[in-house]
Design an enzyme around this catalytic site. Structure first.
Site, PDB file in Angstrom:
ATOM      1  N   MET B 102      12.908 -36.253   9.369  1.00  0.00           N
ATOM      2  CA  MET B 102      11.997 -35.313  10.006  1.00  0.00           C
ATOM      3  C   MET B 102      10.796 -34.944   9.144  1.00  0.00           C
ATOM      4  O   MET B 102       9.817 -34.414   9.646  1.00  0.00           O
ATOM      5  CB  MET B 102      12.739 -34.052  10.446  1.00  0.00           C
ATOM      6  N   LYS B 103      10.853 -35.209   7.850  1.00  0.00           N
ATOM      7  CA  LYS B 103       9.699 -34.886   7.006  1.00  0.00           C
ATOM      8  C   LYS B 103       8.640 -35.987   7.005  1.00  0.00           C
ATOM      9  O   LYS B 103       7.627 -35.891   6.321  1.00  0.00           O
ATOM     10  CB  LYS B 103      10.167 -34.614   5.563  1.00  0.00           C
TER      11      LYS B 103
END
Lengths: 326, 328
Positions: B102-103
């Site tokens: 998700m980063k």
């Protein structure tokens, strides 16, 4: 009395980055390779050891990343061109006084082609938009002498729409205020001579509030401190001539405590693994804080101040005066 | 059993392009065999422009090993479009990847492209649901929030998309009242993206938002996000700061009020017995309120700034000294 900056150790650390590394990490960061070379070079310049990496080799590496299909630079040979790597390539070649190797007219065309109707810039043809890319575009155009081709009102208009209720700026319209995004918006406005778009008092206070009791800076309220904010926050403040609003002693101590005094390099916070990104921004922050023995850094471009001054691009920012001794 | 395409008969017709085909590399990268093999074949299909099912398999392999390989994402999307693939199926396929990485910006940009192409509110509803799961893992993930804001603004559907946001944010702030992303999103939903259905009475909205901020400040006074929100609402609605003075003042005392004191005033919730006082943000607020009033009140602001500079917020001493100079 804490640690001092171990320049020779960090210089060796940066030199070693090109050598045999842990495979996995190294190949997974190929998309950052151009950026990594730039971070390493600026850190070396600030520490007064620009020649620690071979100039000719570096220039050839940069040129090997030229994407002739579009007229810009990728992060690594045969990687597609991207605004981030294009800016880094231009910064590296400018510092190395080799910009004449580049077809800057073509690069300007590439950069301008990435501006969206809203005024923001995409990073590449994939289409991700972010105020970071807007800043890359403005800095790059100004370094290659093509800033006059930019639609300034359109560009500034987008930045304005990214201003939030707390005075900060986000990555897109509507996005949360974040110190790194504040920096890119402020730096772009500085280059475009449009700092009048800022509520400097409110933003300056929001930035000063990033400082935590341990002296380090975070990127948004209630998040952890990180050395890289020593640059993002500090440079934005210096552009607004408000660096004194940060406690410089405590921040200096924090950055120095994040050094890896065994293997070299600076980490995001004390005790963590160092990397060239944090090494660069830690050293950059120290330079702006007036740490002795370092060269002056231009906070707008994150490049040696002497280089930017020679190009006639210096803006009205103010760093802390350089101390004679730690 | 080899995972290499070089040993896979399905790829026998393709000549892989090795890294550094015509270049003498200055910064060589040392790859693991599988990644090297996959990207060698990927380079070949990019060059030939192939957009086939096996390219989908190949790009998936690459992005699972290296989600930051933006060219792989680019080519994957092109291939999906060329094959007229089921894009909603693609979203589901990429769900676990989004949670894992998700980063990484690319993960979210890919989903944005898919949502744009699918172009249906039904898909947007499902996506907002999915994002709740992601935010469960990292409540402050910047890209996720920014993507959520984009979905809401892009599809702009009051009843099916915007309607449940405020309630969702209240749940998040129940769990962590210091979540700055949630506070920011509330301002975005209520004030920065048009007038919500049901929020047409702006005075009622103003009272509701101020009441909400006050309630949360009472819960946890030393919470910069709540105070920034309060200030944001006051500025946006052009409410004088002094209107909040009777609420804020108790937070500037050195001790919380004892349990027996005071009639309960629902409009002005008091600090609890366990509150850490005086609250620095409350002091700052009162000083700003006095400064805005001007005249005799300015001296009161200066007193507060002096106490901040010398005792309460010494870290920012020079900032408070600037405020004193600026006012005089």
């Amino acid at each position: 009395m804490g640690p001092t900056l171990d320049i020779p150790l960090h210089v060796k650390y940066i030199q070693s980055l090109g050598e045999n590394k842990d495979d996995l990490v190294y190949h997974l960061t190929a998309h950052l390779r151009m950026n990594a070379v730039y971070w390493g070079l600026v850190a070396l310049c600030v520490m007064g050891h620009k020649d620690a990496l071979d100039r000719d080799e570096m220039i050839e590496y940069v040129m090997s990343c030229w994407d002739d299909d579009v007229g810009a630079f990728g992060a690594h040979p045969d990687h597609d061109a991207h605004l981030l790597s294009t800016l880094c390539a231009i910064q590296i070649l400018t510092i190395q006084d080799a910009l004449e190797r580049v077809d800057t007219a073509r690069v300007a065309k590439y950069i301008l082609s990435l501006q969206q109707p809203s005024g923001v810039f995409a990073g590449d043809s994939f289409g991700e938009v972010d105020t970071r890319f807007l800043c890359c575009a403005v800095l790059a155009l100004s370094l290659i002498g093509h800033l006059h081709e930019l639609d300034v009102e359109k560009t500034v208009g987008y930045i304005r729409r990214c201003r939030n209720f707390d005075g900060g700026f986000g990555a897109q319209e509507g996005a949360e205020s974040h110190a790194a995004q504040v920096f890119v918006c402020v730096a772009a406005l500085a280059v475009l001579d449009r700092l009048d778009e800022l509520d400097e008092d409110m933003l300056g206070w929001w930035l000063a509030e990033r400082q935590l009791p341990n002296g380090g800076l975070n990127g948004r309220p209630e998040k952890l401190e990180d050395v890289c904010y020593s640059f993002w926050v500090l440079s934005a403040l210096s552009i607004m001539n408000k660096i004194p609003w940060i406690n410089d002693e405590k921040l200096t101590q924090f950055i120095l405590s994040a050094q890896d005094l065994e293997h070299g390099g600076i980490a995001d916070r004390p005790g963590d693994q160092p990397d060239v990104f944090h090494t660069n921004f830690g050293v950059a922050g120290l330079s702006l804080l007036g740490y002795p023995g370092l060269e002056d850094l231009d906070p707008v471009y994150c490049m040696p101040a002497s280089v930017i001054e020679a190009k006639g691009l210096r803006k009205g920012w103010k760093a802390l005066p350089r101390r004679a001794s730690a | 059993m080899s995972d290499l395409l070089a040993d896979d008969s399905e790829w026998a017709d393709v000549v892989p392009i090795r890294q550094y085909e015509n270049v003498n590399p200055v910064a060589p990268i040392f790859y693991t065999e599988e990644y090297k093999d996959a990207t060698d074949y990927f380079r070949a299909v990019v060059k030939s422009g192939e957009t086939s099912p096996r390219v989908l398999k190949l790009t998936e392999k690459i992005i699972r090993m290296n989600p930051a390989h933006y060219t792989a994402w680019q080519h994957r999307y092109k291939t999906l479009v060329a094959l007229k693939s089921d894009l909603e199926e693609e979203l589901r396929l990429m769900d676990d990847l989004a949670k894992q990485f998700m980063k990484t910006y690319q993960v979210w940009h890919h989903r944005r492209l898919l949502l744009t192409a699918i172009n249906s509110v039904d898909a947007a509803v499902l996506e907002l649901e999915f994002l709740r799961d992601v935010l469960d893992v990292d409540t402050k993930n910047y890209h996720t929030w920014s993507y959520r804001q984009w979905i809401l603004a892009h599809f702009n559907n009051e009843t099916r998309l915007w309607a449940r946001e405020r309630a969702y944010l209240e749940d998040l702030l129940e769990a962590d009242v210091r979540n700055n992303s949630a506070w920011h999103h509330r301002f975005f939903v209520v004030y920065a993206s048009g007038i919500r259905l049901g929020d047409e009475d702006r005075e009622q909205v103003r009272r509701r938002e101020l009441s909400f901020a006050k309630e949360k400040i009472a819960l946890a006074p030393n919470n910069p996000s709540a105070w920034n929100y309060l200030r944001g609402v006051l500025e946006f609605t052009k409410t004088p700061f002094v209107e909040l003075a009777s609420f804020v003042e108790p937070y500037t005392a050195v001790q919380p009020p004892s349990a027996s004191e005071e009639v309960v005033d629902l409009d002005n919730p008091l600090p609890t017995e366990s509150a850490q006082l005086p609250c620095v943000a409350a002091l700052e607020f009162m000083a700003d309120a006095y400064e805005k009033q001007g005249g005799d009140a300015t001296a009161k602001a200066v007193e507060i700034w002096k106490s901040l500079a010398n005792e309460r917020d010494v870290m920012r001493k020079k900032y408070w000294e600037y405020r004193i100079r600026d006012a005089l």
